[in-house]
Design a protein around this motif. Structure first.
Motif, PDB file in Angstrom:
ATOM      1  N   GLY A 107     -16.454  52.936  53.188  1.00  0.00           N
ATOM      2  CA  GLY A 107     -15.309  52.293  52.568  1.00  0.00           C
ATOM      3  C   GLY A 107     -14.539  51.341  53.455  1.00  0.00           C
ATOM      4  N   PHE A 108     -14.967  51.200  54.709  1.00  0.00           N
ATOM      5  CA  PHE A 108     -14.292  50.233  55.580  1.00  0.00           C
ATOM      6  C   PHE A 108     -14.594  48.819  55.086  1.00  0.00           C
ATOM      7  CE2 PHE A 108     -14.160  53.946  58.186  1.00  0.00           C
ATOM      8  CZ  PHE A 108     -13.111  53.775  59.075  1.00  0.00           C
ATOM      9  N   THR A 109     -13.609  47.953  55.234  1.00  0.00           N
ATOM     10  CA  THR A 109     -13.820  46.562  54.834  1.00  0.00           C
ATOM     11  C   THR A 109     -14.730  45.858  55.844  1.00  0.00           C
ATOM     12  OG1 THR A 109     -11.920  45.713  56.081  1.00  0.00           O
ATOM     13  CG2 THR A 109     -11.507  46.517  53.828  1.00  0.00           C
ATOM     14  N   ALA A 168     -23.076  49.668  59.374  1.00  0.00           N
ATOM     15  CA  ALA A 168     -23.431  49.875  57.969  1.00  0.00           C
ATOM     16  C   ALA A 168     -22.840  51.179  57.437  1.00  0.00           C
ATOM     17  CB  ALA A 168     -24.956  49.877  57.825  1.00  0.00           C
ATOM     18  N   THR A 169     -22.830  52.206  58.283  1.00  0.00           N
ATOM     19  CA  THR A 169     -22.241  53.491  57.873  1.00  0.00           C
ATOM     20  C   THR A 169     -20.761  53.332  57.558  1.00  0.00           C
ATOM     21  OG1 THR A 169     -23.833  54.680  59.266  1.00  0.00           O
ATOM     22  CG2 THR A 169     -21.851  55.881  58.589  1.00  0.00           C
ATOM     23  N   LEU A 170     -20.072  52.581  58.405  1.00  0.00           N
ATOM     24  CA  LEU A 170     -18.655  52.331  58.151  1.00  0.00           C
ATOM     25  C   LEU A 170     -18.436  51.612  56.818  1.00  0.00           C
ATOM     26  CD1 LEU A 170     -17.449  51.198  61.712  1.00  0.00           C
ATOM     27  CD2 LEU A 170     -16.934  53.363  60.561  1.00  0.00           C
ATOM     28  N   ARG A 171     -19.314  50.658  56.532  1.00  0.00           N
ATOM     29  CA  ARG A 171     -19.177  49.928  55.272  1.00  0.00           C
ATOM     30  C   ARG A 171     -19.387  50.870  54.087  1.00  0.00           C
ATOM     31  NH1 ARG A 171     -17.760  46.932  53.160  1.00  0.00           N
ATOM     32  NH2 ARG A 171     -19.156  45.304  52.434  1.00  0.00           N
ATOM     33  N   VAL A 172     -20.370  51.764  54.188  1.00  0.00           N
ATOM     34  CA  VAL A 172     -20.627  52.711  53.103  1.00  0.00           C
ATOM     35  C   VAL A 172     -19.451  53.663  52.919  1.00  0.00           C
ATOM     36  CG1 VAL A 172     -22.098  54.647  52.402  1.00  0.00           C
ATOM     37  CG2 VAL A 172     -23.129  52.557  53.303  1.00  0.00           C
TER      38      VAL A 172
END
Length: 788
Positions: free
Chosen positions: A697-699, A691-695
């Motif tokens: 900006g990771f796709t 979830a941190t990666l998604r926040v």
């Protein structure tokens, strides 16, 4: 409902897929255990009732010719309850629908067979009449394979004359639950059966009026079997009696006993492996579950819940999982036992095949499943009970970081940021990584275990029927003949090569151990019927070279090369010989002993006598050969190697194909269950990172690759470990299935390993696709909330 019970229900709802996978895995082990238990109880009960109702004899002996008055002397032996004399002969049958001749064992029946030992049970038709045309009752399996019905007729060669036998009934006998032609590995009900004929007609056909050549004895309770046999041998020896034997050596009883023993092995080995994998999976799931619920446990402890209440909460969770697995396993086990008994009825024929439910097996399976599951979760539950609230609520300290192995080796520059995250996660969580690798490898190992038997059967067929037995036809004579028979056989239509053999019944002794076997004398350099060493090379049988014995016989006698054996010959002058073991070789059928034929003739103090011949036949000439064989009264039986090989392949394929499919399905379910659990555990542990990666900006795909890459590496690491475990499991199974009738070599082809790896990769792919879908559906706000 208590708070802990509500938490339990919530956990089960949240993790139902993982719990279902574990429950299915546990159910597989329970199902096989109960199937084996039910089958064993059913077979043993059916056998016991059949033996009692059919008055199955306790001691047996064959003779050349003895007067009927001998029976009264046998009755006087202490411990003997009843004596049954009869005539038994192997004869050839000429069945129009078959090119090759069939054989059958003719057994005489008395005018009142209901009072006889080894009683004949009629399934259809009636008993034959002792006068008029020759009428017979045919064994049920033989009749089914040939399509015989009451009223059909068949031609038989009786003492050199062709006789028309009229079938008036189809029956069974406890003496012939399993019928196998001498020299064959398995039953061939199309080419060999049993026929019962009135004694008066059989006496006339074989000139045996007032005499018998076979004797059965039933014993009183607590009779001394060894003493009865000794006295029986003393009385029958002057009449050509061979060594008497009890039920343990009776062919049908021994085969059935071996099958039950093999089933008992299955009841232990396979479920043990499945349940061990279940216990391991329980440990993985609950260790990580409790690690994730540390704060929840700490909160409960802070609100006054005692450690024993926490322990009981998790024990109830284990009990719920085990209960579901037990219910599913018991239902599946009952269905499987019913199916396998139907399969057994095609080879072992009882008047009634009972389907018993083994309550002991069901209880043991349930208790064993619960015990193993609790053992698997013991360390995790114990850790939960010892959590201190203040420490459990504190966030876990960052792990000590000393640099990656990839960095130390200078490989870090080849890793992308996501690759570095994956490698760092695996290396800093070594215990979790190791458990995941072991879990997946066990799934792969079970796949190998469920698939290797087909390779073993193919190897046995190639070894026995292609490399060892190179003859086309083997003929057995009614009685031993001079070497002129070899010359006669060479002039049969289409015969290109002849090798004679001599067989003699004997009891081989070493110390207190003994075994009854037919010693086979072969030419010094056999080319048709060969004995092969461990390198699949023919073994030479020199004169004065001693006995060459199978490894199974060597194990029974506790003998090895050079060991002197005492051989008691059971025919003719009943000589006792001292022979050394010249060679021990591996084979996959019943125990056997071999010697140079001329040396055997010399030891028996006879001229160049033979018991039969192995023939090589020119292509296209087999039909002409069989036409001649059917007209030859001196031939008691003919074995067609090609037909025997096809029968063995079909029989084994028929009897094991469904079981192999069941094993493959179970193994695949286990593999999917293990990999799915590992994937879901990794997802639950890494959901915050993802979830941190998604926040940041990771796709979705990039975030998913962190998880999928970890699963891919764990899967890759598990493959070599799983293949080693699979080999070990298969070795254990082959060792455990070793019986007196068969021994199974451990043969695993590359294709089996490849199949198992492909299934694991498919399971990993399907699980990964599901996990990626879960990553796409992550509630980023909910996951990123902190409870500190």
């Amino acid at each position: 409902m208590s708070t802990l019970d509500r938490i339990l229900i919530a956990d089960v709802r949240h993790m139902w897929r993982q719990f279902l996978a574990i429950g299915v895995l546990l159910a597989c082990g329970i199902a096989i255990f109960l199937m084996s238990g039910n089958t064993i109880v059913s077979l043993e009960t059916s056998q016991r009732l059949y033996y009692n109702d059919g008055r199955f004899a306790d001691v047996f002996v064959s003779l050349v010719r003895a007067p009927n008055r001998l029976a009264s002397r046998v009755k006087q032996i202490p411990g003997v309850r009843r004596v049954q004399t009869r005539l038994v002969r192997d004869v050839l049958l000429d069945i129009p629908s078959m090119v090759e001749p069939a054989s059958c064992k003719l057994v005489s029946i008395d005018p009142d067979p209901s009072q006889s030992l080894n009683r004949l049970f009629l399934r259809r038709g009636r008993m034959p009449r002792p006068t008029g045309r020759v009428e017979v009752v045919v064994s049920e399996l033989f009749a089914e394979k040939q399509g015989f019905q009451p009223g059909d007729q068949v031609q038989a060669i009786l003492s050199g004359r062709k006789e028309t036998l009229t079938i008036v009934g189809i029956g069974l006998s406890p003496e012939f639950i399993y019928v196998v032609q001498p020299g064959l590995m398995v039953t061939d009900d199309r080419r060999y059966g049993v026929m019962w004929i009135p004694r008066r007609q059989m006496e006339a056909a074989f000139s045996m009026e007032g005499a018998f050549n076979d004797l059965s004895v039933s014993l009183r309770p607590k009779a001394n079997v060894a003493e009865v046999r000794f006295q029986l041998d003393r009385l029958t020896r002057p009449y050509g009696g061979t060594d008497s034997y009890d039920r343990d050596d009776q062919p049908s009883h021994r085969r059935l006993t071996d099958e039950i023993d093999q089933m008992k092995t299955m009841a232990f080995v396979t479920p043990s492996i499945f349940m061990a994998v279940s216990a391991f999976l329980f440990n993985i799931v609950f260790s990580r579950l409790i690690g994730q619920q540390k704060e929840q446990i700490a909160t409960l402890r802070a609100f006054g819940y005692l450690p024993r209440e926490i322990v009981f909460h998790y024990i109830k969770m284990v009990a719920v999982l085990v209960g579901g697995g037990v219910v599913l396993g018991l239902g599946l086990g009952v269905w499987m036992s019913g199916w396998i008994l139907v399969q057994y009825a095609r080879f072992f024929r009882f008047p009634t095949m009972l389907h018993e439910f083994s309550y002991n097996s069901a209880l043991i399976a349930a208790v064993l499943a619960l015990t193993i599951s609790l053992l698997g979760t013991y360390s995790a539950i114990r850790r939960a009970s010892r959590l201190v609230p203040a420490e459990a609520m504190r966030p876990e300290a960052p792990r000590a970081y000393r640099g990656l192995w990839a960095e130390r080796l200078g490989l870090a520059r080849f890793l992308s940021p996501i690759g570095a995250m994956i490698v760092r996660r695996l290396e800093t969580n070594r215990r979790a990584t190791l458990l995941s690798v072991l879990g997946m490898s066990l799934g792969l190992a079970v796949l190998v275990l469920g698939s290797f038997m087909e390779d073993t059967v193919d190897f046995v067929i190639d070894s026995e029927f292609q490399r060892s037995q190179r003859q086309d036809v083997m003929l057995n004579f009614v009685e031993t003949r001079s070497a002129d028979a070899v010359h006669d056989a060479a002039h049969l239509p289409g015969v290109t090569r002849v090798e004679a053999f001599r067989t003699v019944p004997a009891r081989i002794n070493h110390g207190r151990r003994s075994y009854r076997v037919a010693i086979m004398g072969l030419v010094e350099h056999p080319t048709l019927y060969r004995i092969l060493d461990e390198h699949q090379q023919a073994i030479r049988l020199p004169e004065r070279g001693g006995l060459t014995i199978t490894r199974k016989l060597a194990e029974i006698l506790n003998a090895r090369e050079g060991t002197p054996l005492r051989v008691a010959v059971l025919e003719g002058d009943r000589l006792t010989l001292e022979l050394p073991v010249a060679k021990v070789f591996e084979n996959y059928t019943e125990p056997g002993a071999y010697i140079n034929r001329l040396e055997l003739n010399r030891l028996l103090r006879e001229s160049n006598e033979v018991s039969g011949v192995a023939l090589s036949v020119a292509p296209g000439s087999i039909q002409d050969l069989y036409q001649e064989v059917k007209q030859t009264p001196s031939i008691a039986g003919a074995m067609d190697k090609q037909a025997a090989m096809e029968n063995f392949r079909d029989l084994v394929a028929e009897s094991t194909s469904v079981m192999r499919s069941v094993n493959a399905i179970f193994a695949t379910l286990i593999a999917f269950g293990v990999i799915y659990n590992c994937a879901m555990i990794i997802l639950s542990e890494r959901s915050r990172d993802l979830a941190t990666l998604r926040v940041m900006g990771f796709t979705r795909l990039e975030a998913a690759w962190v998880l999928l890459g970890e699963i891919a590496i764990i899967t890759a690491l598990s493959i070599p470990v799983g293949l080693l475990f699979g080999y070990a499991f298969a070795y254990l199974m082959a060792f455990a299935m070793d019986t007196e009738s068969f021994r199974f070599p451990l043969v695993i082809e590359t294709s089996t390993y490849a199949y198992s790896v492909v299934v694991i990769l498919i399971a990993a792919l399907v699980s990964s696709l599901y996990v990626r879908r879960q990553v796409n559906d992550l509630d980023m706000i909910g996951v990123l909330k902190v409870k500190e």
